[in-house]
Design a protein around this motif. Structure first.
Motif, PDB file in Angstrom:
ATOM      1  N   ARG A  39      -2.066 -14.557  -5.693  1.00  0.00           N
ATOM      2  CA  ARG A  39      -1.375 -13.318  -5.356  1.00  0.00           C
ATOM      3  C   ARG A  39      -2.086 -12.101  -5.922  1.00  0.00           C
ATOM      4  O   ARG A  39      -1.852 -10.978  -5.494  1.00  0.00           O
ATOM      5  CB  ARG A  39       0.071 -13.373  -5.864  1.00  0.00           C
ATOM      6  N   THR A  40      -2.969 -12.310  -6.894  1.00  0.00           N
ATOM      7  CA  THR A  40      -3.735 -11.178  -7.426  1.00  0.00           C
ATOM      8  C   THR A  40      -4.788 -10.694  -6.442  1.00  0.00           C
ATOM      9  O   THR A  40      -5.319  -9.592  -6.594  1.00  0.00           O
ATOM     10  CB  THR A  40      -4.449 -11.579  -8.727  1.00  0.00           C
TER      11      THR A  40
ATOM     12  N   LEU B 134      -7.699 -11.501  -6.409  1.00  0.00           N
ATOM     13  CA  LEU B 134      -8.987 -11.391  -7.096  1.00  0.00           C
ATOM     14  C   LEU B 134      -9.948 -12.505  -6.726  1.00  0.00           C
ATOM     15  O   LEU B 134     -11.164 -12.348  -6.881  1.00  0.00           O
ATOM     16  CB  LEU B 134      -8.763 -11.411  -8.620  1.00  0.00           C
TER      17      LEU B 134
ATOM     18  N   VAL C  32      -7.632 -11.136 -14.561  1.00  0.00           N
ATOM     19  CA  VAL C  32      -6.467 -11.874 -14.066  1.00  0.00           C
ATOM     20  C   VAL C  32      -5.203 -11.432 -14.800  1.00  0.00           C
ATOM     21  O   VAL C  32      -4.163 -11.176 -14.185  1.00  0.00           O
ATOM     22  CB  VAL C  32      -6.676 -13.392 -14.226  1.00  0.00           C
TER      23      VAL C  32
ATOM     24  N   ALA D 189      -4.200  -7.993 -13.549  1.00  0.00           N
ATOM     25  CA  ALA D 189      -3.678  -7.989 -12.181  1.00  0.00           C
ATOM     26  C   ALA D 189      -2.269  -8.565 -12.115  1.00  0.00           C
ATOM     27  O   ALA D 189      -1.441  -8.114 -11.308  1.00  0.00           O
ATOM     28  CB  ALA D 189      -4.615  -8.778 -11.267  1.00  0.00           C
ATOM     29  N   LEU D 190      -1.990  -9.539 -12.943  1.00  0.00           N
ATOM     30  CA  LEU D 190      -0.653 -10.118 -12.979  1.00  0.00           C
ATOM     31  C   LEU D 190       0.302  -9.327 -13.867  1.00  0.00           C
ATOM     32  O   LEU D 190       1.495  -9.615 -13.892  1.00  0.00           O
ATOM     33  CB  LEU D 190      -0.709 -11.569 -13.488  1.00  0.00           C
TER      34      LEU D 190
END
Length: 471
Positions: free
Chosen positions: A90-91, A93, A105, A108-109
């Motif tokens: 879902r990121t 990346l 990570v 982004a989360l």
């Protein structure tokens, strides 16, 4: 006091041949050891008690298909792997050849700093399972294997069968699914796992985990057998004095009380949370000899109202992994036990991926906690010790370890890793006298200095000692 081994204030203390200063809040702890004790074999009575405990554990899961448990655990873990990958995807990346770093990570989360260790474990776990590639030179990750959304949803729906095989009630299955669905919010501390585990203040889900599952049932009955055997051995001395620390929902308590039957007992049920004390009063109302009290395993027991040598048995089921320093905690508990007293510990001794998407969120440090683990787990992003590490910790803290249960090779050892690790207080004439050590320190330090907590141990295990290394 700097904590360095060459600090003049810590050298030449009376009776001390080794020491280790642990930082703490509000004060430090000093572990002191004298000459090492003589090695000795497990007494025949304790070996027999362990055998009877194993029999009691086996009897509690009779009728359960133990051969099916490894596959059931693997299905739970497989679903957790899919959940990890879906959340990471879902990121965005990892798409289009992306090679994010761990920090990328986490950012982004929007992971709360206290939960960052969990995501780091995800990345290592997925790499170990060949679902992700991590470049050892750069630490960047790529080639994330992402399941189809429908496959993930299908895996979550299919959890009923493995949970049923493991003895979990339907509430536990719903908990696993709810945690997976809320995982991004849980990692951000925008949702609370306690609310998922204890919906509307109900404890049924947690009870299903700590009492009803086959691994917990086996461990609880084995632990109860050890306590009941101790009661029989001490029958002539009057009632048995039992301190249960971190008793939680009482998943082990009920089994132990049943095993004790009509045995006169002073049973002190403790936990750090008033919530569990209220639940215990409702669950065990009318039980003669049962009392409740707040108790924090991280803090000094004496200011909490407990006296040295005041207990015959200390029971700690699924709580000591929370101790920030296992050796300090075990030494403090040993000091509460009478000579020859028994410590009974129930612990998970292997990691399950399912916990990385659910229960582990309860084990992260508090938001305001400055340090997490300061023992051999320091800097390792892990919570649980192995059975061998626990046995070594008990030995160092001044216990003669009993055989670890279930024994190696038992189906539940392979499937679940839930173990019973017990130890008897070792008679050792050459431990330093804490009062003498404290008096010596008071003479050496400025009057305004805060003296550390002092606990005696039989050996020092330092944080820089590699796992499995000898002393």
């Amino acid at each position: 006091m700097t904590g360095a081994r060459t600090d003049p204030a810590l050298t030449g203390l009376p009776g001390v041949t080794d020491h280790h200063l642990l930082p703490g809040d509000p004060r430090n702890t000093l572990l002191v050891a004298g000459p090492p004790p003589q090695a000795r074999e497990i007494p025949a009575a304790d070996a027999d008690a362990a055998d009877r405990a194993a029999d009691a554990g086996d009897a509690s899961v009779r009728g359960t298909d133990l051969a099916a448990l490894p596959a059931a655990m693997r299905q739970l873990d497989e679903t957790a792997l899919l959940t990890m990958a879906r959340v990471l995807d879902r990121t965005r990346l990892f798409r289009d050849g992306g090679r994010p770093s761990t920090d990328d990570v986490l950012a982004a989360l929007a992971v709360a700093p206290r939960h960052a260790w969990i995501v780091r474990r995800w990345l290592r776990t997925l790499a170990a399972e060949d679902r992700l590639v991590t470049d050892p030179a750069t630490g960047r990750h790529h080639c994330l294997e992402v399941p189809d959304r429908r496959d993930h949803a299908r895996a979550l729906r299919a959890l009923d069968a493995p949970c049923r095989d493991l003895g979990y009630p339907p509430a536990m299955t719903r908990f696993f699914r709810a945690a997976a669905e809320r995982l991004p919010l849980l990692l951000q501390d925008r949702a609370s796992l306690q609310e998922v585990l204890f919906p509307d203040g109900e404890t049924d889900t947690a009870t299903g985990n700590y009492r009803d599952s086959a691994p917990s049932r086996w461990a609880n009955h084995a632990a109860a057998s050890l306590v009941a055997t101790e009661a029989r051995h001490r029958a002539e001395a009057g009632g048995l004095r039992v301190l249960e620390v971190g008793a939680g929902v009482g998943g082990t308590t009920g089994t132990v009380l049943d095993a004790l039957g009509d045995t006169p007992v002073d049973y002190l049920f403790t936990d750090v949370s008033p919530f569990f004390l209220r639940a215990a009063k409702d669950a065990f109302t009318g039980r003669p000899g049962l009392r409740t009290a707040l108790f924090d395993i991280q803090a000094d027991p004496l200011p909490q109202g407990l006296e040295p040598g005041s207990q015959d048995v200390v029971l700690a089921a699924n709580v000591l992994h929370n101790a920030r320093h296992a050796g300090r905690c075990l030494a403090a508990l040993r000091e509460l036990l009478a000579p020859g007293g028994l410590l009974v510990v129930v612990e998970s001794c292997r990691e399950h991926y399912q916990a990385l998407t659910s229960m582990y969120l309860l084990m992260s440090p508090a938001p305001d906690e400055r340090a997490w683990f300061t023992d051999l787990r320091a800097g390792q992003d892990r919570v649980f010790l192995t059975a061998a590490e626990w046995a070594r910790q008990l030995d160092a803290a001044g216990f003669d370890p009993l055989p670890v249960l279930p024994p190696d090779g038992h189906p539940l050892t392979t499937a679940a890793g839930q173990r019973v690790i017990a130890g008897r207080v070792r008679h050792h004439d050459h431990r330093p006298d804490p009062a003498a050590v404290r008096a010596a320190l008071a003479d050496r330090l400025p009057p305004t200095a805060v003296l550390p907590r002092i606990h005696t141990v039989d050996h020092i295990i330092r944080t820089d000692t590699p796992t499995g290394a000898t002393r």
